[in-house]
Motif scaffolding. Structure first.
Motif, PDB file in Angstrom:
ATOM      1  N   PRO A  20      35.473  19.640 -14.306  1.00 44.39           N
ATOM      2  CA  PRO A  20      36.284  20.524 -15.152  1.00 44.39           C
ATOM      3  C   PRO A  20      37.138  21.461 -14.303  1.00 44.39           C
ATOM      4  O   PRO A  20      36.719  21.902 -13.231  1.00 44.39           O
ATOM      5  CB  PRO A  20      35.236  21.301 -15.957  1.00 44.39           C
ATOM      6  CG  PRO A  20      33.980  21.206 -15.161  1.00 44.39           C
ATOM      7  CD  PRO A  20      34.024  19.880 -14.470  1.00 44.39           C
ATOM      8  N   LYS A  21      38.345  21.757 -14.797  1.00 47.62           N
ATOM      9  CA  LYS A  21      39.223  22.669 -14.059  1.00 47.62           C
ATOM     10  C   LYS A  21      38.644  24.072 -13.994  1.00 47.62           C
ATOM     11  O   LYS A  21      38.822  24.797 -13.020  1.00 47.62           O
ATOM     12  CB  LYS A  21      40.603  22.721 -14.721  1.00 47.62           C
ATOM     13  CG  LYS A  21      41.453  21.481 -14.486  1.00 47.62           C
ATOM     14  CD  LYS A  21      42.855  21.690 -15.041  1.00 47.62           C
ATOM     15  CE  LYS A  21      43.742  20.498 -14.721  1.00 47.62           C
ATOM     16  NZ  LYS A  21      45.124  20.697 -15.221  1.00 47.62           N
ATOM     17  N   TYR A  36      30.086  25.896  -8.926  1.00 47.63           N
ATOM     18  CA  TYR A  36      29.611  24.783  -9.751  1.00 47.63           C
ATOM     19  C   TYR A  36      28.086  24.784  -9.876  1.00 47.63           C
ATOM     20  O   TYR A  36      27.546  24.558 -10.963  1.00 47.63           O
ATOM     21  CB  TYR A  36      30.085  23.449  -9.170  1.00 47.63           C
ATOM     22  CG  TYR A  36      31.538  23.134  -9.443  1.00 47.63           C
ATOM     23  CD1 TYR A  36      32.058  23.214 -10.733  1.00 47.63           C
ATOM     24  CD2 TYR A  36      32.397  22.749  -8.417  1.00 47.63           C
ATOM     25  CE1 TYR A  36      33.396  22.923 -10.988  1.00 47.63           C
ATOM     26  CE2 TYR A  36      33.731  22.456  -8.661  1.00 47.63           C
ATOM     27  CZ  TYR A  36      34.226  22.546  -9.950  1.00 47.63           C
ATOM     28  OH  TYR A  36      35.544  22.260 -10.198  1.00 47.63           O
ATOM     29  N   ASN A  61      39.046  23.638  -9.806  1.00 46.76           N
ATOM     30  CA  ASN A  61      39.214  22.290  -9.271  1.00 46.76           C
ATOM     31  C   ASN A  61      40.262  22.237  -8.171  1.00 46.76           C
ATOM     32  O   ASN A  61      40.106  21.516  -7.177  1.00 46.76           O
ATOM     33  CB  ASN A  61      39.595  21.338 -10.415  1.00 46.76           C
ATOM     34  CG  ASN A  61      39.340  19.897 -10.069  1.00 46.76           C
ATOM     35  OD1 ASN A  61      40.083  19.318  -9.294  1.00 46.76           O
ATOM     36  ND2 ASN A  61      38.292  19.318 -10.629  1.00 46.76           N
ATOM     37  N   GLU A  85      27.385  17.453 -16.338  1.00 50.10           N
ATOM     38  CA  GLU A  85      28.366  18.106 -15.460  1.00 50.10           C
ATOM     39  C   GLU A  85      27.837  18.223 -14.038  1.00 50.10           C
ATOM     40  O   GLU A  85      28.563  18.003 -13.066  1.00 50.10           O
ATOM     41  CB  GLU A  85      28.721  19.502 -15.996  1.00 50.10           C
ATOM     42  CG  GLU A  85      29.543  19.494 -17.265  1.00 50.10           C
ATOM     43  CD  GLU A  85      28.663  19.376 -18.507  1.00 50.10           C
ATOM     44  OE1 GLU A  85      27.428  19.233 -18.350  1.00 50.10           O
ATOM     45  OE2 GLU A  85      29.212  19.420 -19.617  1.00 50.10           O
ATOM     46  N   ASN A 136      42.986  27.312 -10.728  1.00 43.71           N
ATOM     47  CA  ASN A 136      41.727  26.853 -11.319  1.00 43.71           C
ATOM     48  C   ASN A 136      40.734  26.453 -10.238  1.00 43.71           C
ATOM     49  O   ASN A 136      41.100  26.284  -9.066  1.00 43.71           O
ATOM     50  CB  ASN A 136      41.964  25.695 -12.298  1.00 43.71           C
ATOM     51  CG  ASN A 136      42.615  24.498 -11.631  1.00 43.71           C
ATOM     52  OD1 ASN A 136      42.002  23.812 -10.822  1.00 43.71           O
ATOM     53  ND2 ASN A 136      43.885  24.249 -11.966  1.00 43.71           N
TER      54      ASN A 136
END
Length: 430
Positions: free
Chosen positions: A204-205, A137, A88, A24, A86
């Motif tokens: 990922p959202k 993130y 993203n 990720e 979200n």
């Protein structure tokens, strides 16, 4: 040949610490590198465009002040969007903001000085949304034991981009000439920003499972903790004082160089050299920085930068400014990386899992308040050689406060861990 390439790949993964990173994080790092690519093409030349059109270096200071102000405000707004939608989407809104900025620049270059407030607000809007998700993130995809390596890798790649892109942009601008050169560079950045949006779709959202996603915000609780908890007060103060120097040095040395020799090519060459310093610095930091020596690295770097600043008293020729910019690029990493790691550790240990973004956004308000304060300090000194030298020395001296606050934050976190262990031991005995 195939075996050789595998060996080279394994060597690079080991040298840069990629073998310690999750899948990720690698996806995020790829997207962030393209973000740095389009920023590297134009960020320096927005300021040179403003100075060339207006003929006044102060316009860059006011542009950055608006940028810092709206970055803090928009990051708070971005938390509300993240909660309702979200993570993203917030990333894409930030990148779209830069696309709008570059489109506006393409059509209003001749009146860039009059459009400066719009540019500053758009830059702040975009930074606020994008950098909130950057913090989210990085926090979600790294552990404290590997975070210095992760931040060093991102900085290393960014250094390579900084090494090449501004020099290329400066060459293109001067070779094509006039506003057409700026148009070509801003157009390229527009295209790379679109690619960055596409890469963001791979992320990922949500950084937490959708069923555990919070829709409420917790600013009141976070602010109460920051006021009452000495760990939070000290951590936020560390970021604010770090911003005092960081904000001005993002553009100050470029202003001094451009006012001395009005050449985009020389600006690009200077950025190329600072890119070399940044690459080497992030590689070194990634190899030697550990939780146990963060404060020592910060203190050493601040001392070296102060000595280098004192040398400017003997003159501010283009050669000396470029040499100082190289030293600043190298040693500034030894302040920023450990300081950032300490704050991520504070988030990891003290923040409620459902309120981390609130703390990140409040931290950004403190950091940008420090950056704005640094610009006011700079404006307080005369716009002449000795005035700039004294300002550089004063701004560098503030970083000893950053070191002291960072040390105190680390001690408070360690003390909190000891108290928690003691409480657990007493509970077990009972």
């Amino acid at each position: 040949m195939k075996y050789f390439m595998k060996r080279v790949g394994a060597f690079l993964e080991d040298s840069l610490g990629l073998n310690q990173m999750t899948a990720e994080f690698k996806k995020f790092a790829t997207m962030h590198c393209t973000y740095n690519l389009f920023q590297g093409l134009v960020s320096v030349y927005i300021t040179t465009l403003l100075m060339r059109v207006s003929g006044d270096g102060d316009i860059v200071k006011w542009y950055n002040m608006l940028n810092f102000l709206f970055t803090g405000i928009m990051m708070i707004l971005a938390v509300f969007v993240m909660r309702k939608k979200n993570t993203n989407l917030v990333t894409r809104i930030g990148i779209m903001g830069f696309i709008v900025l570059y489109t506006t620049l393409l059509f209003t270059m001749n009146s860039a000085d009059k459009m400066m407030p719009v540019f500053g607000i758009l830059t702040g809007f975009s930074n606020g949304f994008y950098w909130l998700t950057y913090s989210t993130y990085v926090s979600a995809f790294t552990l404290d034991s590997r975070r210095d390596v992760a931040l060093a890798f991102i900085g290393f790649v960014n250094g390579i981009i900084t090494l090449t892109m501004p020099a290329l942009s400066g060459f293109v601008i001067e070779q094509i000439g006039g506003f057409l050169g700026y148009t070509v560079v801003f157009g390229l950045s527009f295209g790379i920003a679109v690619v960055t949006i596409l890469l963001s779709l791979r992320l990922p959202k949500h950084v937490v499972p959708a069923e555990k996603k919070e829709t409420n915000t917790y600013y009141r609780r976070a602010l109460k903790k920051i006021v009452l908890d000495p760990c939070w007060r000290c951590g936020m103060s560390t970021e604010m004082i770090r911003g005092v120097r960081e904000g001005t040095f993002n553009f100050l040395l470029n202003i001094l160089l451009f006012e001395t020799v009005k050449s985009e090519t020389l600006m690009g060459f200077n950025t190329l050299l600072t890119g070399v310093g940044t690459i080497i610095s992030f590689w070194v930091v990634g190899r030697i920085s550990r939780p146990s020596n963060r404060i020592k690295l910060m203190f050493t770097a601040t001392t070296v930068l102060l000595v280098a600043a004192l040398l400017l008293v003997w003159g501010m020729s283009p050669e000396l400014i470029i040499a100082f910019a190289f030293l600043n690029a190298f040693f500034n990493t030894f302040i920023v990386n450990p300081s950032s790691s300490i704050f991520f550790l504070l988030i990891q240990k003290k923040a409620e899992p459902n309120a981390r973004e609130e703390y990140f956004s409040i931290k950004e308000v403190f950091l940008n308040f420090g950056r704005i304060l640094g610009i006011f300090i700079l404006l307080a000194f005369p716009k002449e050689q000795m005035g700039y030298v004294i300002a550089v020395i004063v701004l560098t001296l503030t970083q000893f406060i950053t070191v002291g606050l960072g040390r105190h934050t680390t001690k408070l976190l360690a003390k909190a861990d000891e108290e928690a262990l003691s409480d657990n031991a007493e509970s077990a005995q009972a």
